[in-house]
Design a protein around this motif. Structure first.
Motif, PDB file in Angstrom:
ATOM      1  N   ALA A 184       8.471   9.823 -13.657  1.00  0.00           N
ATOM      2  CA  ALA A 184       8.339   8.412 -12.927  1.00  0.00           C
ATOM      3  C   ALA A 184       8.743   8.629 -11.552  1.00  0.00           C
ATOM      4  O   ALA A 184       9.611   9.299 -11.099  1.00  0.00           O
ATOM      5  N   MET A 185       7.802   8.115 -10.699  1.00  0.00           N
ATOM      6  CA  MET A 185       8.099   8.257  -9.040  1.00  0.00           C
ATOM      7  C   MET A 185       8.884   7.123  -8.867  1.00  0.00           C
ATOM      8  O   MET A 185       8.644   5.946  -8.848  1.00  0.00           O
ATOM      9  N   ILE A 186       9.860   7.693  -7.915  1.00  0.00           N
ATOM     10  CA  ILE A 186      10.938   6.439  -7.217  1.00  0.00           C
ATOM     11  C   ILE A 186      10.698   6.643  -5.816  1.00  0.00           C
ATOM     12  O   ILE A 186      10.616   7.490  -5.118  1.00  0.00           O
ATOM     13  N   GLU A 187       9.949   5.279  -5.328  1.00  0.00           N
ATOM     14  CA  GLU A 187       9.493   5.121  -4.138  1.00  0.00           C
ATOM     15  C   GLU A 187       9.225   3.778  -3.695  1.00  0.00           C
ATOM     16  O   GLU A 187       8.707   3.563  -2.619  1.00  0.00           O
ATOM     17  N   THR A 188       9.895   2.779  -4.220  1.00  0.00           N
ATOM     18  CA  THR A 188       9.707   1.519  -4.052  1.00  0.00           C
ATOM     19  C   THR A 188      11.123   0.855  -3.964  1.00  0.00           C
ATOM     20  O   THR A 188      12.209   1.458  -4.863  1.00  0.00           O
ATOM     21  N   ALA A 239      -4.076  12.983  -7.821  1.00  0.00           N
ATOM     22  CA  ALA A 239      -5.329  12.022  -7.945  1.00  0.00           C
ATOM     23  C   ALA A 239      -5.045  10.488  -7.411  1.00  0.00           C
ATOM     24  O   ALA A 239      -6.004   9.925  -7.133  1.00  0.00           O
ATOM     25  N   GLN A 240      -3.910  10.376  -6.855  1.00  0.00           N
ATOM     26  CA  GLN A 240      -3.610   9.300  -6.173  1.00  0.00           C
ATOM     27  C   GLN A 240      -4.020   9.145  -4.510  1.00  0.00           C
ATOM     28  O   GLN A 240      -5.040   8.421  -4.424  1.00  0.00           O
ATOM     29  N   HIS A 241      -3.463   9.961  -3.930  1.00  0.00           N
ATOM     30  CA  HIS A 241      -3.941  10.109  -2.460  1.00  0.00           C
ATOM     31  C   HIS A 241      -4.700  11.170  -2.218  1.00  0.00           C
ATOM     32  O   HIS A 241      -5.333  11.661  -1.032  1.00  0.00           O
ATOM     33  N   GLY A 242      -4.867  12.089  -2.982  1.00  0.00           N
ATOM     34  CA  GLY A 242      -5.767  13.307  -2.681  1.00  0.00           C
ATOM     35  C   GLY A 242      -7.255  12.980  -2.860  1.00  0.00           C
ATOM     36  O   GLY A 242      -7.838  11.874  -3.109  1.00  0.00           O
ATOM     37  N   SER A 293       7.713   9.544   1.369  1.00  0.00           N
ATOM     38  CA  SER A 293       7.090   8.857   2.443  1.00  0.00           C
ATOM     39  C   SER A 293       7.220   7.424   2.333  1.00  0.00           C
ATOM     40  O   SER A 293       7.617   6.448   2.976  1.00  0.00           O
ATOM     41  N   ASP A 294       6.726   7.073   1.064  1.00  0.00           N
ATOM     42  CA  ASP A 294       6.969   5.642   0.517  1.00  0.00           C
ATOM     43  C   ASP A 294       8.353   5.093   0.434  1.00  0.00           C
ATOM     44  O   ASP A 294       8.663   4.188   0.914  1.00  0.00           O
ATOM     45  N   LEU A 295       9.189   6.217   0.038  1.00  0.00           N
ATOM     46  CA  LEU A 295      10.511   5.856  -0.002  1.00  0.00           C
ATOM     47  C   LEU A 295      11.197   5.759   1.307  1.00  0.00           C
ATOM     48  O   LEU A 295      12.048   4.451   1.441  1.00  0.00           O
ATOM     49  N   ARG A 303       0.806  -1.207   0.139  1.00  0.00           N
ATOM     50  CA  ARG A 303      -0.054  -0.051   0.130  1.00  0.00           C
ATOM     51  C   ARG A 303       0.909   1.201   0.064  1.00  0.00           C
ATOM     52  O   ARG A 303       1.843   1.373   0.584  1.00  0.00           O
ATOM     53  N   SER A 304       0.501   2.154  -0.852  1.00  0.00           N
ATOM     54  CA  SER A 304       1.168   3.515  -0.790  1.00  0.00           C
ATOM     55  C   SER A 304       0.764   4.377   0.338  1.00  0.00           C
ATOM     56  O   SER A 304      -0.342   4.420   0.681  1.00  0.00           O
ATOM     57  N   TYR A 305       1.749   5.203   0.860  1.00  0.00           N
ATOM     58  CA  TYR A 305       1.465   5.938   1.968  1.00  0.00           C
ATOM     59  C   TYR A 305       1.069   7.404   1.606  1.00  0.00           C
ATOM     60  O   TYR A 305       1.499   8.002   0.828  1.00  0.00           O
ATOM     61  N   GLY A 306      -0.156   7.456   2.358  1.00  0.00           N
ATOM     62  CA  GLY A 306      -0.885   8.855   1.913  1.00  0.00           C
ATOM     63  C   GLY A 306      -2.034   8.722   2.476  1.00  0.00           C
ATOM     64  O   GLY A 306      -3.208   9.046   2.119  1.00  0.00           O
ATOM     65  N   VAL A 335      -0.822  16.456 -12.850  1.00  0.00           N
ATOM     66  CA  VAL A 335      -1.400  15.672 -12.186  1.00  0.00           C
ATOM     67  C   VAL A 335      -0.671  14.291 -11.984  1.00  0.00           C
ATOM     68  O   VAL A 335       0.058  13.793 -12.580  1.00  0.00           O
ATOM     69  N   ARG A 336      -0.645  14.179 -10.462  1.00  0.00           N
ATOM     70  CA  ARG A 336      -0.189  12.951 -10.008  1.00  0.00           C
ATOM     71  C   ARG A 336      -1.141  11.981 -10.230  1.00  0.00           C
ATOM     72  O   ARG A 336      -2.319  12.168  -9.658  1.00  0.00           O
ATOM     73  N   VAL A 337      -1.143  11.028 -11.038  1.00  0.00           N
ATOM     74  CA  VAL A 337      -2.403   9.957 -11.482  1.00  0.00           C
ATOM     75  C   VAL A 337      -2.433   8.932 -10.320  1.00  0.00           C
ATOM     76  O   VAL A 337      -1.654   8.821  -9.752  1.00  0.00           O
TER      77      VAL A 337
HETATM   78 MG    MG Z   1       3.713   7.441  -2.766  1.00  0.00          MG
END
Ligand code: MG
Ligand code: MG
Ligand code: MG
Ligand code: MG
Ligand code: MG
Ligand code: MG
Lengths: 264, 264, 264, 264, 264, 264
Positions: free
Chosen positions: F144-148, F45-48, F172-174, B118-121, F71-73
């Motif tokens: 591209a998000m780097i968070e994993t 648009a992901q966590h919003g 946060s995810d990272l 799960r992604s954090y937010g 937009v963050r999709v």
């Molecule tokens: Mg994230």
């Protein structure tokens, strides 16, 4: 003859007519309810949980199953009455009418000149009776609510208002108006019932329809049997809450408890 | 201990729990229903009449009366599961789970690393259990729906999925899955009931909760008596339509007719 | 005793009370703000960026975290006042009250008969104080805004209105009312401060609450120290714009610039 | 000089100006229309299919392409006028003005003290002309609609109202006002055209703008050629319905038939 | 026989059928367009300006005038297809189908077991064809869009997919797929027209319907004359923008200029 | 050169760029924030707290003050990416990219053929760069998000993806990805900072932009000083909650307490 014009004719002939009262901004349930076969569905813009957009959605939903939608408007104000009719309502129930002058104002707001002062700009209403003002004037229903001490005192004059199609009792307000401490207050049951007789006899004398709000189908049947010509079963919110409470009680082996007296 | 964490504990202890099923985008009725005392209110994002905004409104309405909201998500997809949890759902019911791998994917979508992905937010969910991923992971409920032939065949493996809190029967789909021509098809009643036994025994063996959708409170009581540990009464739309039809029938002196078998 | 009735008691005891002012139709931020611990959250239906549906959403959001919501209504009109209270507002702040007759009209619109003329149809408000009119009448707060030359001149009579719980200063309009060219116009600072003294002394003499709008917490503290009994910090839109501007300035190494004086 | 202030100057100089009339709550089409190059886009809050939220969305959409939005308000009421201006409208078209007193009331509602009585609380309007009341007063346009028998009789006095920027003919209502049975009734064509002359000559004498609603661009050109100083082409709903009907007729080899005369 | 089932029969008989394409979240204009007499109205959930709620509103609006609504779904995904059908769509147009396996997946998503894998939960769809899965399966239309190089190459196999009712050309994507630099690129006109022939001949061979998107009624007529069996005129947004531009040009004495080639 | 194309050029030139992060469905505050002068405003648009309609409203609001919206999709899915770009986003930030194949898929979803596979149907995007696919392809930004853990391991390959304009760190995810128990976990501060260096050095080597989420303007300045080329200050919800808490503390003579670590 459309369902709208047919219903208008039945109301004016003082035939028996049944409706359902909507307070929720929930078009899909409104549509399902309209499909069950009520003669009209009344959307409550005064105490219901929506404003213009919800009213528009609700009327559209009623149309989607071929029903007839009326609107209990927010107030006896030409803006609200015009908006409801432009949105496609077949009739308006106008709250808190105290006297014949107010009843005449309600009629004027609902009818184009030279009958009244409604401003021309049909929108969804153009779908229903064509753009000619006279056609709309002929078929639009206008009801005055009797629910204040003044309205009760003036009910004969209100019933005699040219263009008014009938009166409509708001029992919760009327019960309080006759001295009740709350709706259905048993302490004023007799005077309340007497008031109901006064209203329906005034309507009968004037040859206009007499409508009333009821909490259940059986009560609607009773009022029609007494001489009211139309009755509305009310409402989606209270019926749904009651159903949920009843199912909970059944699941737990007891009885429902949601009767909090708000069936105004 | 909040109502949410308390309910999670009760589910995990396989205590008897009752819920109500919401399909309408009508926060005020959802709030009223939540107030009647159900242990949880489940918002249906798969077949219900709303999308994200309606889900968010519905969860807020449940919170407004101190209830617990779960969401039946649109699909077994991390985006939908994450959105429901971010919006404040206490648990997710994931439809159409066919096997243990899909169940594990559902759990992974609902839990932060290192447990899942799960992604954090947190947004509204931060109101509930605090921002620490582990706290959320500990209290978030995840249920896999058993409603396909594959899911039924694999129910023991599904029940054994680490992190899964239980299984949930979708009776309409399951009835069709076992060969019914329609929900509640009497032609497959025996095999359907046998399937229900299979599911609840698998859950019992695995020590997880077994839930089921029901059309009425009495049926919920019956399923709990049989060994299901939680049951949802469904739904606002069908109950409201039934109530309107019943009142109409009562007003006309007959019986309601809205039973069209759609109580999936 | 609920938070609503408790707050009503504190207002009537002229205790010190703090609120926050909402102009955005953004229920999730309203909810977060309500959770920070303000005694009340006031939703601005006059100048705020929402109408009925936004007000309903906002009140629900405040309830979701156990807060108390008041509404600054669109106008001194029974329709607006009734809608806000039906939606669950614990109190109404009525703008632009010029004299005692207008204050009495505001009270009448907020109270059921025989005290006033509010029409009966509780919806969300039934969640709060029960369906008995007298209970609602006892706990609903009504404030008259003092923000016109006439209102300032008539403040003692306004304060003496039976059923009115207090007065509330709208500083932007009041500053213009005393001759300012714009809110906070330094050219009229003395007369403006004198007007504030007039208002709070009138309230104190009448034994009712005296409230005021402020742009920041420190200013609220100052007004309470001076003798105002409640103060609202305002508003979400201006604070958020300021925060964004401040962060931009910090990122660029300078200072924020969003102070455009619209903190009415 | 912004597009808003520039347009205000052109209106006051009685230059020729063209607008488009929006009745749909459809911001993306409103935006596209605004981009085609009309001098203003008027959002119809009286007969259009939206209320406050739709108006706010529509004005924002017009701003997104650098256009100027005006609002035809619901009624000559300070609440509606204030809400439209707070939302960012550059001007208001006020319906059903019967006499100079009503015109003066419309102006007062649109202007801050000491010119009028508008309450201070700019929201989106602060984006446009700054927070100083005098700046807003200087650039906000106010038009009175001439569409009743009384309004027509009093048009010189209405045009002379201090602060009024012009008059605006509502042809459908005006046609009915002069005795037409419906909009564009040929039976009253002469008296209607005479009324149009009366209005534009009164405006010319008073040195204020004269505007009019038209059904098509060619008609707008004609009215401007006759002496009207601004004209609005109306409306999105009727034009779209007409386009769909025309394409259907073309596909079937015939001609469009959607002309139902509702181009009020 | 309902309009929905009648249209399904006509499509399957490869009769000539005309539709209109909706991209705006504007139910009242959708309703007006549906009333003009098109055989179907297609709501575009892929590129149109709405999501689930707008789709639901749009379908309801089409029902309100007795029309038939189809939905071009967001993607070839069971969640989107199920949501559109639950909301009452009579058929789905599935974009970007590359091969027979994808076409089969689209059919499976639209049909209940044992034909497909659609999950049971009719909502508004229960209003249309009754709750029996087989009835729904029999009348629901499924179309695969041909608009990629792969789809064009595999069109015979796609047309042969059991349960698929036809193919539908997306000309903008298809033009780009055949090497065009933009929709309607004249450089690829011949290969594009050849592709259209390929698609309709494949459909004819397989005995399924062949549909296509067109920018105007005359073009629709042409495509039907060539052998396409259904054609959609597109779209509300572009037609409305064009109408506004044309009226502006007429008012200014010139020609419209809104033709920006976006009539995909 | 528009603001959009100018910003694209600056990003590609690895100039320093500042943005603000929106999670609220509150167009008027989004508009005010955009007006303060950030180079871009990113809608989450992901966590919003919104879905498609909120995203559309937000982009329109940014356009209304001449800003640039990204937009963050919701997910790395062509449907979400296409919808965001059709709605007018100038760029997309794609979450949870694990490797070069996923980065290439994100690019393909954002670009029309022959570069990618985006489906043609510009709506609001046609307002921005014209309808030619190649023009859109040239100016649309893809990050591209780097968070994993996987994304961090593959950051050089991700940065080398043709058509990708940069990478974007989700801290946060990272932080959790590198073993943190919660965002900003001091126990992993060193490894987290090392990961940030890895990401920005990979971007620098590949010549693409390196962006990062920050909680405050000062932190944004620091990251830009370290070598990140763009930074977003986040977010409206947390900043507003903090402001409300700070004002409450100030009013009570203490300090704000809203710092709950959710500044993901
Ligand atoms: Mg994230
Ligand atoms: Mg009443
Ligand atoms: Mg199911
Ligand atoms: Mg004020
Ligand atoms: Mg008019
Ligand atoms: Mg396409």
């Amino acid at each position: 003859m459309t369902r709208h014009t047919d219903l208008t004719a039945r109301i004016r002939a003082r035939e028996r007519v049944l409706g359902y009262w909507i307070t929720l901004d929930s078009p899909v349930s409104t549509e399902r309810i309209a499909r069950t076969g009520y003669d009209y569905v009344a959307l409550d813009a005064q105490h219901g949980l929506f404003s213009y957009e919800g009213m528009l959605r609700g009327i559209t939903a009623v149309d989607a199953v071929g029903g007839v939608a009326w609107v209990r408007v927010e107030a006896n104000d030409p803006t609200y009455i015009g908006k409801a009719l432009d949105a496609g309502a077949g009739g308006v129930i106008v709250p808190l009418v105290d006297d014949a002058a107010q009843a005449a104002a309600a009629v004027a707001a609902a009818k184009y000149p030279p009958v009244g002062r409604r401003s021309y700009g049909p929108m969804r209403s153009a779908l229903r009776v064509g753009p000619k003002p006279a056609d709309s004037n002929d078929t639009t229903l206008v009801f005055a609510m009797i629910e204040t001490p003044e309205g009760l005192a003036n009910v004969p004059e209100i019933c005699a208002t040219p263009g008014l199609d009938g009166v409509y009792v708001g029992p919760s307000d009327l019960c309080i108006a006759v001295g009740g401490a709350f709706p259905n207050d048993p302490a004023v049951a007799e005077v309340f019932e007497a008031a109901l007789v006064t209203v329906r006899e005034a309507a009968a004398s004037a040859g206009v329809a007499a409508g009333i709000h009821t909490a259940a189908g059986a009560q609607a049947a009773q009022r029609l049997a007494e001489g009211y010509t139309f009755a509305t079963v009310s409402s989606d919110l209270t019926h749904l809450e009651q159903a949920a409470a009843d199912h909970l009680a059944a699941a737990r082996g007891g009885r429902g408890t949601a009767d909090d007296g708000t069936g105004y």
